[in-house]
Design an enzyme around this catalytic site. Structure first.
Site, PDB file in Angstrom:
ATOM      1  N   GLU A 185       0.852  -1.204   0.000  1.00 39.04           N
ATOM      2  CA  GLU A 185       0.000   0.000   0.000  1.00 39.04           C
ATOM      3  C   GLU A 185       0.876   1.239   0.000  1.00 39.04           C
ATOM      4  O   GLU A 185       1.883   1.290   0.712  1.00 39.04           O
ATOM      5  CB  GLU A 185      -0.888  -0.032   1.245  1.00 39.04           C
ATOM      6  CG  GLU A 185      -2.211   0.649   1.070  1.00 39.04           C
ATOM      7  CD  GLU A 185      -3.115  -0.038   0.061  1.00 39.04           C
ATOM      8  OE1 GLU A 185      -3.227   0.476  -1.061  1.00 39.04           O
ATOM      9  OE2 GLU A 185      -3.693  -1.095   0.393  1.00 39.04           O
ATOM     10  N   SER A 222     -27.966   0.245 -18.720  1.00 41.42           N
ATOM     11  CA  SER A 222     -27.433  -0.162 -17.419  1.00 41.42           C
ATOM     12  C   SER A 222     -28.577  -0.665 -16.548  1.00 41.42           C
ATOM     13  O   SER A 222     -29.496   0.098 -16.229  1.00 41.42           O
ATOM     14  CB  SER A 222     -26.748   1.030 -16.736  1.00 41.42           C
ATOM     15  OG  SER A 222     -26.687   0.802 -15.333  1.00 41.42           O
ATOM     16  N   GLY A 247     -17.644   2.582  -5.198  1.00 39.35           N
ATOM     17  CA  GLY A 247     -16.913   3.502  -4.329  1.00 39.35           C
ATOM     18  C   GLY A 247     -16.489   2.925  -2.995  1.00 39.35           C
ATOM     19  O   GLY A 247     -16.199   3.658  -2.057  1.00 39.35           O
ATOM     20  N   ALA A 248     -16.433   1.601  -2.882  1.00 34.05           N
ATOM     21  CA  ALA A 248     -16.060   0.980  -1.603  1.00 34.05           C
ATOM     22  C   ALA A 248     -14.586   0.603  -1.580  1.00 34.05           C
ATOM     23  O   ALA A 248     -14.098   0.016  -0.620  1.00 34.05           O
ATOM     24  CB  ALA A 248     -16.921  -0.254  -1.350  1.00 34.05           C
ATOM     25  N   LEU A 292     -13.195  -1.296  -4.088  1.00 27.38           N
ATOM     26  CA  LEU A 292     -13.009  -2.561  -4.812  1.00 27.38           C
ATOM     27  C   LEU A 292     -12.923  -2.349  -6.313  1.00 27.38           C
ATOM     28  O   LEU A 292     -12.880  -3.293  -7.087  1.00 27.38           O
ATOM     29  CB  LEU A 292     -14.147  -3.531  -4.479  1.00 27.38           C
ATOM     30  CG  LEU A 292     -14.244  -3.887  -3.009  1.00 27.38           C
ATOM     31  CD1 LEU A 292     -15.410  -4.837  -2.759  1.00 27.38           C
ATOM     32  CD2 LEU A 292     -12.962  -4.554  -2.551  1.00 27.38           C
ATOM     33  N   SER A 293     -12.928  -1.086  -6.693  1.00 26.67           N
ATOM     34  CA  SER A 293     -12.741  -0.698  -8.094  1.00 26.67           C
ATOM     35  C   SER A 293     -13.797  -1.245  -9.055  1.00 26.67           C
ATOM     36  O   SER A 293     -13.502  -1.976  -9.995  1.00 26.67           O
ATOM     37  CB  SER A 293     -11.337  -1.068  -8.566  1.00 26.67           C
ATOM     38  OG  SER A 293     -10.928  -0.094  -9.500  1.00 26.67           O
ATOM     39  N   SER A 294     -15.015  -0.845  -8.798  1.00 28.71           N
ATOM     40  CA  SER A 294     -16.088  -1.188  -9.735  1.00 28.71           C
ATOM     41  C   SER A 294     -15.841  -0.537 -11.091  1.00 28.71           C
ATOM     42  O   SER A 294     -16.193  -1.090 -12.132  1.00 28.71           O
ATOM     43  CB  SER A 294     -17.442  -0.737  -9.178  1.00 28.71           C
ATOM     44  OG  SER A 294     -17.504   0.678  -9.067  1.00 28.71           O
ATOM     45  N   ASP A 304      -5.486  -1.138 -10.583  1.00 29.85           N
ATOM     46  CA  ASP A 304      -6.852  -1.654 -10.609  1.00 29.85           C
ATOM     47  C   ASP A 304      -7.176  -2.323 -11.937  1.00 29.85           C
ATOM     48  O   ASP A 304      -7.718  -3.425 -11.992  1.00 29.85           O
ATOM     49  CB  ASP A 304      -7.859  -0.524 -10.370  1.00 29.85           C
ATOM     50  CG  ASP A 304      -7.687   0.111  -9.006  1.00 29.85           C
ATOM     51  OD1 ASP A 304      -6.876  -0.404  -8.204  1.00 29.85           O
ATOM     52  OD2 ASP A 304      -8.362   1.126  -8.739  1.00 29.85           O
TER      53      ASP A 304
HETATM   54  P1  ADP Z   1     -14.862   2.451  -7.391  1.00 37.26           P
HETATM   55  O1  ADP Z   1     -13.921   2.692  -6.267  1.00 37.26           O
HETATM   56  O2  ADP Z   1     -15.884   1.419  -7.050  1.00 37.26           O
HETATM   57  O3  ADP Z   1     -14.157   2.201  -8.681  1.00 37.26           O
HETATM   58  P2  ADP Z   1     -15.577   4.850  -8.761  1.00 37.26           P
HETATM   59  O4  ADP Z   1     -16.214   6.088  -8.303  1.00 37.26           O
HETATM   60  O5  ADP Z   1     -14.213   4.909  -9.334  1.00 37.26           O
HETATM   61  O6  ADP Z   1     -15.655   3.817  -7.544  1.00 37.26           O
HETATM   62  O7  ADP Z   1     -16.473   4.179  -9.891  1.00 37.26           O
HETATM   63  C1  ADP Z   1     -17.854   4.041  -9.701  1.00 37.26           C
HETATM   64  C2  ADP Z   1     -18.555   4.391 -10.993  1.00 37.26           C
HETATM   65  O8  ADP Z   1     -18.375   3.331 -11.951  1.00 37.26           O
HETATM   66  C3  ADP Z   1     -20.046   4.525 -10.819  1.00 37.26           C
HETATM   67  O9  ADP Z   1     -20.388   5.842 -10.427  1.00 37.26           O
HETATM   68  C4  ADP Z   1     -20.553   4.204 -12.218  1.00 37.26           C
HETATM   69  O10 ADP Z   1     -20.438   5.311 -13.076  1.00 37.26           O
HETATM   70  C5  ADP Z   1     -19.563   3.142 -12.685  1.00 37.26           C
HETATM   71  N1  ADP Z   1     -20.080   1.788 -12.359  1.00 37.26           N
HETATM   72  C6  ADP Z   1     -19.514   0.869 -11.547  1.00 37.26           C
HETATM   73  N2  ADP Z   1     -20.284  -0.245 -11.448  1.00 37.26           N
HETATM   74  C7  ADP Z   1     -21.360  -0.029 -12.222  1.00 37.26           C
HETATM   75  C8  ADP Z   1     -22.539  -0.787 -12.544  1.00 37.26           C
HETATM   76  N3  ADP Z   1     -22.771  -1.986 -11.998  1.00 37.26           N
HETATM   77  N4  ADP Z   1     -23.426  -0.242 -13.386  1.00 37.26           N
HETATM   78  C9  ADP Z   1     -23.223   0.980 -13.930  1.00 37.26           C
HETATM   79  N5  ADP Z   1     -22.154   1.737 -13.658  1.00 37.26           N
HETATM   80  C10 ADP Z   1     -21.216   1.255 -12.818  1.00 37.26           C
HETATM   81 MG    MG Z   2     -12.721   3.567  -9.475  1.00 35.24          MG
END
Ligand code: ADP
Ligand code: MG
Length: 380
Positions: A31, A65, A118-119, A121-123, A168
């Site tokens: 980290e 979506s 936004g937790a 885990l890099s969605s 990520d």
């Molecule tokens: P994280 O830390 O989870 O990456 P971010 O703010 O960087 O947080 O990214 C979150 C953004 O990614 C959401 O606001 C959305 O725009 C997009 N996103 C992530 N998962 C999804 C999903 N399941 N459906 C639609 N958009 C998503």
């Molecule tokens: Mg992100």
């Protein structure tokens, strides 16, 4: 999730497409090492994005979506950027693919995900790498995997306003079931290590707080590291980044740099070594040592690097009390999650204690995410 996507795709577009997926990620250890040219040690998780995609013969992307219940259409020119945040990730991936000489034409897509947003885990990386991988496959562009990760990273930089590193997207593209990947952030060399903690669970505990300090503190930490590296470089010119320095070289300059910079550097140099120690331990299947290193990292992040907070220190201490094997804050700090390696038989007790005591102390609930190290970007 898959069935829901397929049903929606058929309703919207009247046919079937092909399914692609990618994943969020954790970082077991390593980290604040990335910008110091050190190692990170991520892996993809069993939470991700699934997208159904079919070329539509037009010059438009038609995207739905499921999670936002929103439909968006956009063209592929630089001026066509959609206003919806989620759609700009897909748009960015199209643009970055085109910029690299890849072919992209119109397609229909329906997608959904289960990475908490936004937790930590890099969605967003999961979303980018699903589409980067899928477009590369569907248009047979032959872009290599590292460049696919960079397509995701450039999407964040150029279309989403996030100046992120490569970890990520790298993890999300390269991730494999039962393996973590040690990435050298200076050379970008990487190596897979086995991660099959039989008898243990990997669980993230989300403190659901994010303290404001994060970005100014981040800049200060970077400056401290650069300052320490510069002092060491005077004696050892081969030190390009702080992570190139040996511990004894830091001691040589102790009196030349502020105490604060010394402590920051002490953490970083220790952390680089801990990643190597964890890799050795994993090759022996020694998860107890892995756990102990995680606690050491937490101590360093909290006391030397000073990027923890009350909530995270509380969770870390509680993990110790519950005999959890390893626990540390994951991510930049000042909030977010702890990552915990816990024996199966201790799991329920730990989670129950954490929920109850955290809420009693801080007045709000935490969240719990079980994760299993899984495959990253792929065609289903
Ligand atoms: P994280 O830390 O989870 O990456 P971010 O703010 O960087 O947080 O990214 C979150 C953004 O990614 C959401 O606001 C959305 O725009 C997009 N996103 C992530 N998962 C999804 C999903 N399941 N459906 C639609 N958009 C998503
Ligand atoms: Mg992100």
């Amino acid at each position: 999730m898959k069935e829901k996507i397929q049903e929606k795709f058929r309703t919207l577009f009247g046919q079937d497409g092909e399914l692609f997926a990618s994943a969020g990620r954790i970082n077991l250890i390593g980290e604040h090492t990335d910008y110091n040219g050190g190692y990170v040690f991520p892996g993809a998780i069993d939470k991700g994005i699934i997208a159904e995609i079919k070329l539509n013969g037009s010059d438009k992307v038609k995207a739905y979506s499921i999670d936002y219940d929103e439909y968006v259409e956009f063209g592929l020119g630089e001026e066509d950027k959609p206003s919806q945040g989620w759609a700009s990730y897909i748009f960015g991936v199209c643009r970055e693919t085109l910029k690299r000489g890849g072919k992209v034409e119109g397609f229909d897509t329906v997608f959904a995900g289960d990475v908490p947003l936004g937790a930590g885990l890099s969605s967003s990386a999961a979303l980018e790498s699903t589409f980067a991988y899928a477009l590369n496959y569907l248009f047979a562009n032959g872009i290599d995997k590292f460049e696919l990760a960079k397509i995701g990273q450039s999407t964040e930089h150029n279309y989403c306003g996030v100046k992120c590193g490569i970890m990520d997207q790298f993890a999300s593209i390269f991730g494999q079931q039962g393996k973590l990947i040690r990435l050298n952030c200076k050379t970008l060399e990487y190596k897979y290590f086995p991660f099959n903690p039989e008898g243990y669970k990997l669980v993230l505990i989300d403190s659901c707080v994010k303290h404001e300090l994060a970005s100014s503190a981040y800049n200060k930490r970077r400056a401290s590291c650069e300052n320490a590296a510069a002092a060491i470089r005077k004696n050892h010119p081969e030190v390009e980044f702080l992570s190139d320095a040996k511990r004894v070289w830091l001691d040589e300059v102790r009196d030349e740099i502020p105490e604060e910079d010394f402590l920051r550097a002490e953490y970083v140099i220790g952390e680089v070594q801990r990643v190597l120690d964890v890799c050795d331990a994993l090759e022996r299947g020694d998860y107890e040592t892995v756990g102990e290193m995680m606690y050491q990292t937490h101590f360093g992040l909290s006391r030397l690097y000073e990027v923890s907070c009350e909530e995270l220190d509380f969770l870390n201490k509680l993990a110790r009390k519950c005999d959890v094997t390893g626990s540390r804050v994951m991510g930049g700090g000042f909030g977010g999650c702890t990552i915990n390696l816990v024996k199966d038989e201790l799991y329920d007790g730990f989670i129950a204690a954490a929920k109850e005591q955290f809420e009693a102390r801080f007045g709000h609930a935490l969240k719990v995410y079980d994760v299993v190290i899984s495959d990253g970007a792929r065609k289903l």
